[in-house]
Design a protein around this motif. Structure first.
Motif, short mmCIF file in Angstrom:
data_model
loop_
_atom_site.label_atom_id
_atom_site.label_comp_id
_atom_site.label_asym_id
_atom_site.label_seq_id
_atom_site.Cartn_x
_atom_site.Cartn_y
_atom_site.Cartn_z
N GLU A 68 0.82 -1.22 0.00
CA GLU A 68 0.00 0.00 0.00
C GLU A 68 0.85 1.26 0.00
OE1 GLU A 68 -0.44 -1.61 4.32
OE2 GLU A 68 -0.02 -2.39 2.32
N VAL A 74 1.14 0.92 -8.99
CA VAL A 74 0.54 -0.39 -8.74
C VAL A 74 -0.46 -0.33 -7.60
CG1 VAL A 74 2.60 -1.63 -9.54
CG2 VAL A 74 2.37 -1.06 -7.10
N GLU A 75 -1.28 -1.36 -7.54
CA GLU A 75 -2.11 -1.62 -6.38
C GLU A 75 -1.68 -2.99 -5.85
OE1 GLU A 75 -6.22 -1.29 -7.40
OE2 GLU A 75 -6.05 0.83 -7.98
N ALA A 76 -1.05 -3.01 -4.68
CA ALA A 76 -0.43 -4.24 -4.18
C ALA A 76 -0.63 -4.42 -2.69
CB ALA A 76 1.06 -4.24 -4.52
N ARG A 77 -1.75 -3.96 -2.17
CA ARG A 77 -2.04 -4.12 -0.75
C ARG A 77 -2.03 -5.61 -0.38
NH1 ARG A 77 -4.22 -1.10 3.37
NH2 ARG A 77 -4.42 0.70 1.94
N PRO A 162 -1.94 -8.65 -7.23
CA PRO A 162 -1.70 -7.20 -7.37
C PRO A 162 -1.89 -6.82 -8.83
CG PRO A 162 0.37 -8.38 -7.22
CD PRO A 162 -0.70 -9.40 -6.98
N ARG A 163 -2.00 -5.53 -9.12
CA ARG A 163 -2.20 -5.11 -10.50
C ARG A 163 -1.64 -3.73 -10.73
NH1 ARG A 163 -6.73 -1.81 -11.39
NH2 ARG A 163 -8.03 -1.43 -9.55
N LYS A 165 -1.94 0.08 -12.04
CA LYS A 165 -2.96 1.10 -12.25
C LYS A 165 -3.28 1.16 -13.74
CE LYS A 165 -3.17 3.23 -8.10
NZ LYS A 165 -4.39 3.66 -7.39
N LYS A 218 1.13 7.95 -2.50
CA LYS A 218 -0.13 8.09 -3.24
C LYS A 218 0.10 8.85 -4.55
CE LYS A 218 -3.28 7.75 0.69
NZ LYS A 218 -4.36 8.42 1.47
N GLN A 221 1.84 6.43 -6.93
CA GLN A 221 0.93 5.43 -7.48
C GLN A 221 0.01 6.00 -8.55
OE1 GLN A 221 -1.02 3.51 -4.13
NE2 GLN A 221 0.95 3.07 -3.15
N ASN A 222 -0.11 7.31 -8.60
CA ASN A 222 -0.96 7.96 -9.61
C ASN A 222 -0.17 8.81 -10.59
OD1 ASN A 222 -3.91 7.30 -8.87
ND2 ASN A 222 -3.00 7.82 -6.90
#
Length: 263
Positions: A68, A74-77, A162-163, A165, A218, A221-222
């Motif tokens: 996170e 990425v989204e990998a929480r 995970p994936r 963005k 954040k 990630q964007n």
């Protein structure tokens, strides 16, 4: 018989003596920025390890943290996420040091009850290639343009992957005018490259760049690229999505028709 290299955890007490990315100069701006970044993210579960040989010299480095907080697109929480995996100097390559560092990360993920370990890889500089991770039981679960792969070694088979963005083109639109340099403190080498390119752009091409400093995970990630922490963009076109030298910047600019001392 030479002793095997030993992994040493970096913390607030020793990362001044064991610079993470081989930057020895204590006054180096990128090293100072990186140390401040480390202090912040150590509190969020970051682990950074230096591989030291029997002579006390660095052989390698690995850095990872809970997904996170990843500084990639990425989204990998639920996963430990690897930012960096380096083997320093050619003499230390092909000796299994990369695998030693990866195994340490996987062991930490298991001890923390994580779903597994994730990483972004590619065949270009500043990221390790997929091959070393595939060799150690990772699998490719997603891809992003132009050539990024997201790999995972699952410890919990039931966990969602995970994936990356999505929406890269939409995020790039905000940089549609002029020259933009995206930079961050996640890598200690970024400051030097970013400063030199900014100076060259203004002096040699009459382009005053807009500097975008990524300050949080954040924001990273964007960012408009999967690598996230560095980019050079002109009029909405990505000229570089990883650190490049000033010479490479000149070559890219001239390849696109720009000439020194011209706007």
């Amino acid at each position: 018989m030479a002793q095997s290299p030993v992994l040493v955890d970096l913390d607030a007490a020793n990362f001044e003596e064991l610079p993470c990315c081989g930057v020895v100069n204590e006054a180096h701006s990128g090293r100072c920025d990186k140390n401040k970044w480390l202090k912040t993210y150590l509190k969020k579960g970051l682990r950074a390890k230096v591989l030291l040989g029997s002579d006390g010299r660095q052989c390698g480095y690995i850095e990872y943290l809970p997904g996170e907080y990843a500084w990639r697109g990425v989204e990998a929480r639920g996963y430990l996420f690897i930012h960096c995996l380096w083997t320093h100097y050619k003499r230390n390559q092909n000796k299994g040091y990369g695998g030693q560092m990866i195994r340490a990360c996987v062991e930490d993920a298991a001890a923390a009850g994580m779903d597994g370990v994730a990483v972004v890889a590619r065949e270009k500089p500043w990221l390790a290639s997929s091959a070393i991770y595939l060799k150690h039981g990772f699998a490719v679960v997603d891809s992003a343009p132009p050539d990024y792969e997201l790999l995972v070694k699952k410890l919990n088979p039931e966990a969602a992957n995970p994936r990356f963005k999505t929406g890269w083109a939409d995020r790039l639109k905000k940089y549609s005018t002029g020259l933009t340099i995206i930079r961050s403190n996640q890598c200690s080498h970024i400051a030097k490259f970013a400063d030199e390119i900014a100076q060259s752009a203004e002096q040699d091409y009459g382009l005053k760049p807009t500097i975008v400093q990524i300050k949080t995970h954040k924001e990273a990630q964007n960012a408009p690229t999967p690598y996230a922490v560095f980019a050079v963009i002109r009029d909405g076109v990505i000229l570089a999505d990883h650190q490049i030298s000033c010479t490479r910047f000149h070559n890219i600019m001239q390849g696109r028709g720009a000439r020194p001392d011209s706007v």
